[in-house]
Scaffold this active site. Sequence first.
Site, PDB file in Angstrom:
ATOM      1  CD  GLU A 204      -2.867  -1.274   2.324  1.00  0.00           C
ATOM      2  OE1 GLU A 204      -2.949  -0.284   3.081  1.00  0.00           O
ATOM      3  OE2 GLU A 204      -3.589  -2.276   2.399  1.00  0.00           O
TER       4      GLU A 204
ATOM      5  CD  GLU B 153      18.244  -1.882   1.683  1.00  0.00           C
ATOM      6  OE1 GLU B 153      17.385  -2.398   0.931  1.00  0.00           O
ATOM      7  OE2 GLU B 153      19.114  -1.102   1.266  1.00  0.00           O
TER       8      GLU B 153
ATOM      9  CD  GLU C 124       8.037 -11.404  -5.972  1.00  0.00           C
ATOM     10  OE1 GLU C 124       8.322 -12.432  -5.346  1.00  0.00           O
ATOM     11  OE2 GLU C 124       7.439 -11.402  -7.068  1.00  0.00           O
ATOM     12  N   GLY C 125      10.528  -7.715  -1.643  1.00  0.00           N
ATOM     13  CA  GLY C 125      11.422  -7.557  -0.497  1.00  0.00           C
ATOM     14  C   GLY C 125      12.750  -6.965  -0.921  1.00  0.00           C
TER      15      GLY C 125
ATOM     16  CB  THR D 121       3.567  -6.913 -10.763  1.00  0.00           C
ATOM     17  OG1 THR D 121       4.612  -6.220 -10.113  1.00  0.00           O
ATOM     18  CG2 THR D 121       4.071  -7.514 -12.061  1.00  0.00           C
TER      19      THR D 121
ATOM     20  N   GLY E 153      31.289   0.947 -22.992  1.00  0.00           N
ATOM     21  CA  GLY E 153      31.541   2.384 -23.133  1.00  0.00           C
ATOM     22  C   GLY E 153      30.316   3.116 -23.663  1.00  0.00           C
TER      23      GLY E 153
ATOM     24  CD  GLN F  91      47.130  -7.588 -15.943  1.00  0.00           C
ATOM     25  OE1 GLN F  91      47.262  -6.720 -15.083  1.00  0.00           O
ATOM     26  NE2 GLN F  91      47.969  -8.586 -16.094  1.00  0.00           N
TER      27      GLN F  91
HETATM   28  N1  CAA Z   1       6.392 -18.089   5.938  1.00  0.00           N
HETATM   29  C1  CAA Z   1       5.372 -18.301   6.804  1.00  0.00           C
HETATM   30  N2  CAA Z   1       5.156 -17.501   7.884  1.00  0.00           N
HETATM   31  C2  CAA Z   1       5.997 -16.465   8.065  1.00  0.00           C
HETATM   32  C3  CAA Z   1       7.057 -16.182   7.199  1.00  0.00           C
HETATM   33  C4  CAA Z   1       7.245 -17.046   6.094  1.00  0.00           C
HETATM   34  N3  CAA Z   1       8.243 -16.842   5.238  1.00  0.00           N
HETATM   35  N4  CAA Z   1       7.705 -15.080   7.631  1.00  0.00           N
HETATM   36  C5  CAA Z   1       7.072 -14.684   8.734  1.00  0.00           C
HETATM   37  N5  CAA Z   1       6.051 -15.526   9.011  1.00  0.00           N
HETATM   38  C6  CAA Z   1       5.138 -15.468  10.148  1.00  0.00           C
HETATM   39  C7  CAA Z   1       5.931 -15.485  11.469  1.00  0.00           C
HETATM   40  O1  CAA Z   1       6.194 -16.816  11.880  1.00  0.00           O
HETATM   41  C8  CAA Z   1       4.991 -14.765  12.408  1.00  0.00           C
HETATM   42  O2  CAA Z   1       3.994 -15.696  12.811  1.00  0.00           O
HETATM   43  P1  CAA Z   1       3.200 -15.609  14.221  1.00  0.00           P
HETATM   44  O3  CAA Z   1       1.965 -14.847  13.939  1.00  0.00           O
HETATM   45  O4  CAA Z   1       2.907 -17.021  14.552  1.00  0.00           O
HETATM   46  O5  CAA Z   1       4.080 -14.910  15.199  1.00  0.00           O
HETATM   47  C9  CAA Z   1       4.307 -13.746  11.496  1.00  0.00           C
HETATM   48  O6  CAA Z   1       4.458 -14.217  10.151  1.00  0.00           O
HETATM   49  C10 CAA Z   1       4.933 -12.362  11.602  1.00  0.00           C
HETATM   50  O7  CAA Z   1       6.304 -12.480  11.309  1.00  0.00           O
HETATM   51  P2  CAA Z   1       7.352 -11.327  11.668  1.00  0.00           P
HETATM   52  O8  CAA Z   1       7.192 -10.998  13.122  1.00  0.00           O
HETATM   53  O9  CAA Z   1       8.678 -11.745  11.171  1.00  0.00           O
HETATM   54  O10 CAA Z   1       6.739 -10.112  10.815  1.00  0.00           O
HETATM   55  P3  CAA Z   1       7.272  -8.637  10.584  1.00  0.00           P
HETATM   56  O11 CAA Z   1       6.123  -7.726  10.642  1.00  0.00           O
HETATM   57  O12 CAA Z   1       8.463  -8.371  11.444  1.00  0.00           O
HETATM   58  O13 CAA Z   1       7.704  -8.627   9.030  1.00  0.00           O
HETATM   59  C11 CAA Z   1       9.071  -9.052   7.123  1.00  0.00           C
HETATM   60  C12 CAA Z   1       8.514  -9.544   8.454  1.00  0.00           C
HETATM   61  C13 CAA Z   1      10.053 -10.121   6.717  1.00  0.00           C
HETATM   62  C14 CAA Z   1       9.764  -7.707   7.232  1.00  0.00           C
HETATM   63  C15 CAA Z   1       7.902  -8.948   6.122  1.00  0.00           C
HETATM   64  O14 CAA Z   1       7.039  -7.887   6.432  1.00  0.00           O
HETATM   65  C16 CAA Z   1       8.416  -8.776   4.696  1.00  0.00           C
HETATM   66  O15 CAA Z   1       8.787  -9.751   4.047  1.00  0.00           O
HETATM   67  N6  CAA Z   1       8.401  -7.520   4.193  1.00  0.00           N
HETATM   68  C17 CAA Z   1       8.662  -7.289   2.767  1.00  0.00           C
HETATM   69  C18 CAA Z   1       7.369  -7.345   2.012  1.00  0.00           C
HETATM   70  C19 CAA Z   1       7.572  -7.600   0.577  1.00  0.00           C
HETATM   71  O16 CAA Z   1       8.386  -8.417   0.150  1.00  0.00           O
HETATM   72  N7  CAA Z   1       6.755  -6.918  -0.222  1.00  0.00           N
HETATM   73  C20 CAA Z   1       6.763  -7.110  -1.649  1.00  0.00           C
HETATM   74  C21 CAA Z   1       5.340  -7.196  -2.112  1.00  0.00           C
HETATM   75  S1  CAA Z   1       5.035  -7.956  -3.661  1.00  0.00           S
HETATM   76  C22 CAA Z   1       5.782  -7.008  -4.828  1.00  0.00           C
HETATM   77  O17 CAA Z   1       6.927  -6.725  -4.724  1.00  0.00           O
HETATM   78  C23 CAA Z   1       5.038  -6.502  -6.005  1.00  0.00           C
HETATM   79  C24 CAA Z   1       4.812  -7.454  -7.068  1.00  0.00           C
HETATM   80  O18 CAA Z   1       3.743  -7.482  -7.617  1.00  0.00           O
HETATM   81  C25 CAA Z   1       5.918  -8.308  -7.555  1.00  0.00           C
END
Ligand code: CAA
Length: 393
Positions: free
Chosen positions: A133, A379, A375-376, A166, A351, A287
Amino acid sequence: MSPLAEHGVPFTAEHIMLREAVRDFAQREIVPIAAHHDETGEFPLATVRKMGELGLMGIEVPERYGGAGMDTLAYVLAMIEIAKADAAHSTVMSVNGSLVNFALLRFGTEEQKQKYLVPVASGEKIGAYSLTEPQSGSDAAGMRTRAVLDDAGTHYLISGRKSWVTSGPVAETMLIFALTDPERGHRGITAFIVEADQPGLERGKTEPKLGIRASATCELLFDGYACPVENVLGEPGMGFKIAMAALDAGRIGIAAQAVGIAEAAYEASLAYAREREAFGQKIGQFQMIQQKIADMKTRLEAARLLTFNAALAKMRSAETGRRYTLEASMAKLFASETAMFATHQAVQIHGGMGYSKELPLERYFRDAKITEIYEGTSEIQRMVIARTELGLR
Ligand code: CAA
């Protein structure tokens, strides 16, 4: 080890045949149109449809659900070939395959699979995945879009604004994530299967992007969109885990995309270093060019191996149930930074010609950047890797 093993990976005859077929298709049908679509930003619907006919929009989906019934190694090999020809095509393929198909296959009911997975996996319809969002990208759980059950208990009314979707402008089937119980934070997020072109959903502004310009990206504006309760994917409150699980699969696709972009840049650079002359010799004899070639090749090889490693981890996970979050994040992190490095070096080796739109090098450079963001971000991948290693999740 299979006699067809490459890079220590046990490929089968089917894998190699698929790679050859996809390479042939991509070089013949996608390479000639890539620059035009990059220039105009026009969505390449005709070639995306052909990718569907070839089974590329549902490689990992069983045949009974409209897919090609192959495995993650096959998916990765095909992604590399498509991305090598044009990253934008591979973006559409990746979102369709490793985000939408994956989530529908893993969490959908039989009815949902028949109704939504079959058309998306067969390439008849295009899928989108909508988590981000305007105010929540990396902090995915910070979403504000709300879904409220109506009085009859038959529909969720969804309102809010999603961004950076996307394939949003062309998708017919969308997975969207919304808060059904805001008090519960990430445990109050639910996943919905949404059909486009219904009242209460409008496609908002399209994004004018630096790279992957032929892949269409837009906002989605929900205003009381009535989503039937049978279109909840998984259980209410499971949405965040579904989103994260899909991103584990998706990040392998982006790693493969990055490998494809890096490979295209590397191969062009190798050919140029062999043929271009300066100061009375081929530039490959200097080189400083050799150092670039050596570093590009080594990083590319490592990125490829991490990507295959993640694909194998995902395949094992189907039997063991073990998460492959770590392998996917390492592959995505390293491959995306390799794509950025390799395309940067490739422009430099070429170049002035690397900077010119007469060659595809500057497009590879612009396209590579997104792999470090979507997709993340890099960082976030580092955070996921370190938290996993430190036992913090
Ligand atoms: N698989 C399953 N469950 C998972 C998981 C995974 N890979 N990662 C986390 N979880 C679960 C945790 O176990 C936790 O579960 P509980 O409720 O039991 O505690 C819950 O999810 C919350 O996990 P975190 O405390 O780790 O969550 P967080 O709020 O700290 O966030 C984060 C984690 C890794 C930062 C996550 O928010 C993240 O990946 N952020 C990036 C988002 C992203 O990639 N966005 C891209 C969107 S798509 C796109 O790019 C556009 C497109 O169209 C291509």
